[in-house]
Each structure stands twice: as C-alpha cells, then as structure tokens.
Design a protein around this motif. Structure first.
Motif, PDB file in Angstrom:
ATOM      1  N   TRP A  27       2.353  -6.958  -5.417  1.00  0.00           N
ATOM      2  CA  TRP A  27       2.315  -5.501  -5.288  1.00  0.00           C
ATOM      3  C   TRP A  27       1.129  -5.024  -4.456  1.00  0.00           C
ATOM      4  CZ3 TRP A  27       6.308  -2.622  -5.838  1.00  0.00           C
ATOM      5  CH2 TRP A  27       7.312  -2.974  -6.731  1.00  0.00           C
ATOM      6  N   ILE A  28       0.004  -5.694  -4.565  1.00  0.00           N
ATOM      7  CA  ILE A  28      -1.179  -5.288  -3.791  1.00  0.00           C
ATOM      8  C   ILE A  28      -0.946  -5.487  -2.300  1.00  0.00           C
ATOM      9  CG2 ILE A  28      -3.572  -5.888  -3.274  1.00  0.00           C
ATOM     10  CD1 ILE A  28      -3.955  -6.378  -6.280  1.00  0.00           C
ATOM     11  N   VAL A  29      -0.467  -6.667  -1.915  1.00  0.00           N
ATOM     12  CA  VAL A  29      -0.268  -6.924  -0.486  1.00  0.00           C
ATOM     13  C   VAL A  29       0.858  -6.055   0.073  1.00  0.00           C
ATOM     14  CG1 VAL A  29      -1.181  -9.263  -0.630  1.00  0.00           C
ATOM     15  CG2 VAL A  29       1.279  -8.900  -0.864  1.00  0.00           C
ATOM     16  N   THR A  30       1.855  -5.725  -0.753  1.00  0.00           N
ATOM     17  CA  THR A  30       2.938  -4.858  -0.292  1.00  0.00           C
ATOM     18  C   THR A  30       2.412  -3.451  -0.014  1.00  0.00           C
ATOM     19  OG1 THR A  30       4.586  -6.117  -1.528  1.00  0.00           O
ATOM     20  CG2 THR A  30       5.192  -3.894  -0.850  1.00  0.00           C
ATOM     21  N   GLY A  31       1.553  -2.951  -0.886  1.00  0.00           N
ATOM     22  CA  GLY A  31       0.964  -1.631  -0.666  1.00  0.00           C
ATOM     23  C   GLY A  31       0.139  -1.582   0.606  1.00  0.00           C
ATOM     24  N   ILE A  32      -0.644  -2.617   0.843  1.00  0.00           N
ATOM     25  CA  ILE A  32      -1.445  -2.685   2.065  1.00  0.00           C
ATOM     26  C   ILE A  32      -0.533  -2.747   3.285  1.00  0.00           C
ATOM     27  CG2 ILE A  32      -3.123  -4.065   3.354  1.00  0.00           C
ATOM     28  CD1 ILE A  32      -4.228  -5.006   0.625  1.00  0.00           C
ATOM     29  N   GLY A  33       0.534  -3.553   3.191  1.00  0.00           N
ATOM     30  CA  GLY A  33       1.459  -3.663   4.303  1.00  0.00           C
ATOM     31  C   GLY A  33       2.133  -2.344   4.633  1.00  0.00           C
ATOM     32  N   GLY A  34       2.465  -1.560   3.611  1.00  0.00           N
ATOM     33  CA  GLY A  34       3.075  -0.257   3.843  1.00  0.00           C
ATOM     34  C   GLY A  34       2.172   0.669   4.651  1.00  0.00           C
ATOM     35  N   LEU A  35       0.890   0.638   4.352  1.00  0.00           N
ATOM     36  CA  LEU A  35      -0.066   1.448   5.116  1.00  0.00           C
ATOM     37  C   LEU A  35      -0.113   1.021   6.574  1.00  0.00           C
ATOM     38  CD1 LEU A  35      -3.047   1.641   2.569  1.00  0.00           C
ATOM     39  CD2 LEU A  35      -1.389   3.433   3.125  1.00  0.00           C
ATOM     40  N   TYR A  36      -0.023  -0.274   6.816  1.00  0.00           N
ATOM     41  CA  TYR A  36      -0.060  -0.774   8.191  1.00  0.00           C
ATOM     42  C   TYR A  36       1.195  -0.377   8.968  1.00  0.00           C
ATOM     43  CZ  TYR A  36      -4.127  -3.605   6.983  1.00  0.00           C
ATOM     44  OH  TYR A  36      -5.375  -4.026   6.599  1.00  0.00           O
ATOM     45  N   LEU A  37       2.333  -0.355   8.303  1.00  0.00           N
ATOM     46  CA  LEU A  37       3.566   0.071   8.988  1.00  0.00           C
ATOM     47  C   LEU A  37       3.464   1.536   9.392  1.00  0.00           C
ATOM     48  CD1 LEU A  37       6.311  -1.704   6.845  1.00  0.00           C
ATOM     49  CD2 LEU A  37       5.522  -2.318   9.136  1.00  0.00           C
ATOM     50  N   VAL A  38       2.885   2.351   8.551  1.00  0.00           N
ATOM     51  CA  VAL A  38       2.661   3.755   8.903  1.00  0.00           C
ATOM     52  C   VAL A  38       1.733   3.847  10.112  1.00  0.00           C
ATOM     53  CG1 VAL A  38       1.671   5.946   8.142  1.00  0.00           C
ATOM     54  CG2 VAL A  38       3.090   4.597   6.577  1.00  0.00           C
ATOM     55  N   LYS A  39       0.670   3.068  10.101  1.00  0.00           N
ATOM     56  CA  LYS A  39      -0.276   3.069  11.220  1.00  0.00           C
ATOM     57  C   LYS A  39       0.392   2.614  12.517  1.00  0.00           C
ATOM     58  CE  LYS A  39      -4.158   2.984  13.524  1.00  0.00           C
ATOM     59  NZ  LYS A  39      -4.721   4.261  14.074  1.00  0.00           N
ATOM     60  N   ALA A  40       1.241   1.598  12.428  1.00  0.00           N
ATOM     61  CA  ALA A  40       1.949   1.113  13.606  1.00  0.00           C
ATOM     62  C   ALA A  40       2.830   2.219  14.197  1.00  0.00           C
ATOM     63  CB  ALA A  40       2.791  -0.116  13.261  1.00  0.00           C
TER      64      ALA A  40
END
Length: 245
Positions: free
Chosen positions: A227-240
């Motif tokens: 869950w932690i890495v998924t949350g971080i990944g979601g933020l990166y997709l928004v940034k992309a």
C-alpha cells in the motif's frame, strides 16, 4: 535549501527502507528528480542508496542468501553494459511515468508468478531486469519482489538479500550515469558537504528502521509495503501527467 531537502529526504527514506526494504528508495528518487537534473539525480540517488542498502546489508548480513547474490550480480553487470552501450537516459516526464508504474508490480496475482530467486537462471534474470529498470526509472524494488515471492524467505532474509542486490544495482547506476557527467565536466551534483551529512544520517535511519522491522509480523510487512509503494506511485503518475500537459 536544496542541500537541506536532500539531507532530510535521505534520513527519512532510509528509515522507510529500513522497515520495508524498498519504499524509501522509490520516494527518494522522486524527491531528487524534483530538485536536480535527471543524470545528477540518478547518480546522487545511486550514491545515497548504495550506502543505505550497503549498511542495511551489513546490519542483517547473517540473513543474506549469498548463492542468489552471486548470480544476481552477473545479471546486473550485463544490464549495465547494455544500457551504457545504448546510451539511454529518460526524459523527466518518462521518468515520473516509470516511477508511477513500477509499484504496480506488487499487485500482480501471486499465482501468475513462478519466479524463484533461489534458482540460478531466475537469479540472473532478476539481476538483469531489476538493474535494467533501475537504470531507466531509477528504482526497481517492487520488481525485485517478484523474484522473492516463492522463495519462502522471512522478512529479515528478504530485506537483507534485497539490500545486497540493490548495492550491485546502484553501483551500476553510478558508473553508467556518473561517467558521462565526469567526462562532460558537469557541476549539477550536490556539493560534497551534502553527502558528508546525508550518508551518516542515512545509516542512522537504516538502524532505526531495522528496529521497527523487528516489531512487525511477516504479514503486516508485506501488506503495508504494497500500500505504501502504491500510494507513492500514484503521486508520480499525477506528476507525469502534469509534466506532459
């Protein structure tokens, strides 16, 4: 201010990696990509994570599965040689896209995964694919997990063996991206005093994270990591998406 942010992030992410083995590196790469040019971010991340993972491997050295690591290292250097020959370097939008997609690997159904890092061919493939992703996205901890799902290792063995594998991967990243920076005389790297402070703080964060690791169960360890890495990944997709818009 940039140096102070790098120092703070180094400690915080080393603590996170000390507990979960990979989430800290994923978060640190994003922070550095915000603050530095891409090549400099890769080298800085490689240096800091080399120390953090190396120290974590030292702290848990009795749990390292060395037969796996010897074959894994061969795959790492094969991938590094290939990327260096091609001369690949990601753009900023592509980097954040890859950082956002990497965590999705933790949700692959376990029944689809038949890799076992204890088998030499799989260990070599792990080194090659994980290092290849590390050299394109900057991190690859979730990808490495795919090769440890069926090994039956406990949380300490997973953290220790993955940390050792990441030492090899980050060393390859430093060489592949650092050599061109040195050759071009680039000065985009943080000053030495930042590393002088960040490195011991990373080691301290790793120690503190290891103490928390001792207090959580194997089940919670795997669940919280996903869950932690998924949350971080979601933020990166928004940034992309923002980078491309």
């Amino acid at each position: 201010m940039t140096g102070a942010l790098i120092i703070i992030a180094s400690f915080a992410t080393a603590f996170l990696s000390g507990v979960f083995g990979m989430a800290g590196g994923l978060l640190l790469m994003g922070v550095l990509a915000f603050l530095l040019p891409i090549s400099a971010a890769f080298v800085t991340h490689g240096i800091l994570q080399l120390v953090a993972n190396g120290w974590r491997a030292v702290l848990h050295r009795r749990y390292i599965v060395w037969p796996v690591m010897r074959t894994y290292a061969l795959g790492v250097f094969a991938a590094a040689a290939l990327v260096a020959a091609v001369g690949f370097a990601p753009s900023r939008p592509l980097l954040f896209l890859l950082l956002g997609l990497v965590p999705l690997t933790v949700w692959l159904p376990r029944r689809w995964i038949s890799f076992d890092a204890a088998k030499p061919p799989h260990a070599f493939l792990a080194g090659f694919t994980v290092s290849g992703l590390n050299l394109s996205a900057g991190v690859a901890g979730p990808m490495m997990d795919i090769f440890f799902v069926r090994t039956g290792l406990g949380r300490h063995q997973i953290v220790a063996t993955k940390a050792t594998g990441q030492v090899f991967s980050h060393l390859g990243k430093i060489i592949v991206f650092g050599a061109p920076l040195i050759g071009a005389g680039e000065s985009a790297m943080p000053p030495l005093w930042v590393f002088a402070i960040a490195i011991p703080l990373s080691m301290a964060g790793t120690v503190l994270g290891g103490r928390l690791l001792d207090r959580i169960s194997d089940g919670n360890f795997k669940r919280y990591t996903a869950w932690i890495v998924t949350g971080i990944g979601g933020l990166y997709l928004v940034k992309a998406g923002l980078e491309w818009s």
